[in-house]
Enzyme design. Structure first.
Site, PDB file in Angstrom:
ATOM      1  N   GLN A  66     -17.220  21.064 -38.184  1.00 54.82           N
ATOM      2  CA  GLN A  66     -18.244  22.430 -38.434  1.00 54.82           C
ATOM      3  C   GLN A  66     -17.696  23.721 -38.025  1.00 54.82           C
ATOM      4  O   GLN A  66     -17.423  24.532 -38.699  1.00 54.82           O
ATOM      5  CB  GLN A  66     -19.441  21.979 -37.791  1.00 54.82           C
ATOM      6  CG  GLN A  66     -20.807  22.771 -38.548  1.00 54.82           C
ATOM      7  CD  GLN A  66     -21.973  22.359 -38.189  1.00 54.82           C
ATOM      8  OE1 GLN A  66     -22.368  21.009 -37.824  1.00 54.82           O
ATOM      9  NE2 GLN A  66     -22.920  23.076 -37.987  1.00 54.82           N
ATOM     10  N   ASP A  67     -17.461  23.846 -36.751  1.00 50.85           N
ATOM     11  CA  ASP A  67     -17.364  25.120 -35.918  1.00 50.85           C
ATOM     12  C   ASP A  67     -16.227  24.629 -35.055  1.00 50.85           C
ATOM     13  O   ASP A  67     -16.313  23.753 -34.221  1.00 50.85           O
ATOM     14  CB  ASP A  67     -18.774  25.216 -35.368  1.00 50.85           C
ATOM     15  CG  ASP A  67     -18.879  26.815 -35.104  1.00 50.85           C
ATOM     16  OD1 ASP A  67     -18.462  27.661 -35.847  1.00 50.85           O
ATOM     17  OD2 ASP A  67     -19.291  26.966 -33.966  1.00 50.85           O
ATOM     18  N   PRO A  68     -15.375  25.774 -34.536  1.00 46.27           N
ATOM     19  CA  PRO A  68     -14.505  25.234 -33.585  1.00 46.27           C
ATOM     20  C   PRO A  68     -15.139  25.556 -32.285  1.00 46.27           C
ATOM     21  O   PRO A  68     -16.116  25.840 -32.139  1.00 46.27           O
ATOM     22  CB  PRO A  68     -13.686  26.791 -33.601  1.00 46.27           C
ATOM     23  CG  PRO A  68     -13.764  27.348 -35.006  1.00 46.27           C
ATOM     24  CD  PRO A  68     -15.243  27.092 -35.179  1.00 46.27           C
ATOM     25  N   ASN A 136     -21.657  28.665 -33.489  1.00 45.92           N
ATOM     26  CA  ASN A 136     -21.768  29.049 -34.960  1.00 45.92           C
ATOM     27  C   ASN A 136     -22.035  30.629 -35.123  1.00 45.92           C
ATOM     28  O   ASN A 136     -22.567  31.068 -35.940  1.00 45.92           O
ATOM     29  CB  ASN A 136     -23.298  28.538 -35.262  1.00 45.92           C
ATOM     30  CG  ASN A 136     -23.492  26.880 -35.512  1.00 45.92           C
ATOM     31  OD1 ASN A 136     -22.572  26.572 -36.347  1.00 45.92           O
ATOM     32  ND2 ASN A 136     -24.150  26.382 -34.935  1.00 45.92           N
TER      33      ASN A 136
END
Length: 227
Positions: A66-68, A136
């Protein structure tokens, strides 16, 4: 800023057009502005590290994150993976537990997943940058359009692949994949919030059976200890 040279060579032909899109130019301006205001992860040279580590024509498996990671020095551009010396994060710990239970692979002392990437496992986050300390924070700024193009490019190849979609967020990408041509391995996310359903789902066996069925060498999931 949107020069094609920023992309790893093997991906330029299939993704070069994205760099000319208005959304991508706006995205790059946004990321540069964010960097001017404070730390953004991963560093510039690692934003496309997943594409760099797994060339387009060598992708056997695409795992969608999804997100780093938003902590300093944690991530290096591959989903779920952390740099050597960084504590293994909870979701990856659960991935290792399932792997050990399923395949009897030893649980490694690190979270550096480059050995998977080098065997053709594209470890792709849907969003490729993040503001330090704010999960996010770069969501819905354009990265999703770019990484959707990555998914579509792999899905459009003649050579089939295995797509690994853990959790509801990843499974929203199903419409981008022709399930008649490719194999999709779906399941709960390995995060502590949903790990109960993840444990026992045997994803690594499913992936390797599919990879072998597509005529490729199965993945060796063992991650060597770095001591």
């Amino acid at each position: 800023m949107t020069d094609i040279a920023m992309l790893p060579e093997s991906w330029r032909e299939v993704l070069g057009g994205e760099l000319q899109q208005p959304y991508f130019k706006e995205l790059m301006e946004f990321v540069e502005e964010e960097r001017a205001n404070g730390p953004v992860y991963p560093p510039r040279e690692e934003v496309f590290a997943a594409l760099d580590a797994t060339p387009f024509d060598r992708v056997k498996v695409l795992v969608l994150g999804q997100d780093p990671y938003h902590g300093e020095g944690q991530g290096h551009g591959l989903c779920f993976s952390v740099r050597p010396g960084v504590k293994v994060p909870p979701s990856l710990r659960n991935i290792y537990k399932e792997m050990h239970a399923e395949l009897d692979t030893p649980i490694p002392d690190n979270g550096y997943l480059m050995p998977w990437a080098e065997q053709g496992v594209l470890l792709l986050n849907a969003v490729l940058t993040v503001r330090a300390g704010e999960a996010n924070s770069h969501k819905s700024r354009g990265w999703e359009l770019f990484t959707d193009a990555v998914i579509r490019a792999v899905a459009a190849r003649t050579d089939p692949a295995v797509f690994v979609l853990w959790g509801n967020y990843a499974q929203k990408k199903l419409p981008l994949i022709d399930e008649a041509r490719h194999v999709v391995v779906k399941g709960a996310h390995p995060s502590p919030l949903s790990a109960k359903k993840f444990f026992g789902s045997r994803p690594f066996t499913q992936i390797n059976e599919a990879v072998a069925g597509q005529g490729h060498e199965p993945i060796d999931w063992t991650i060597p200890n770095l001591g």
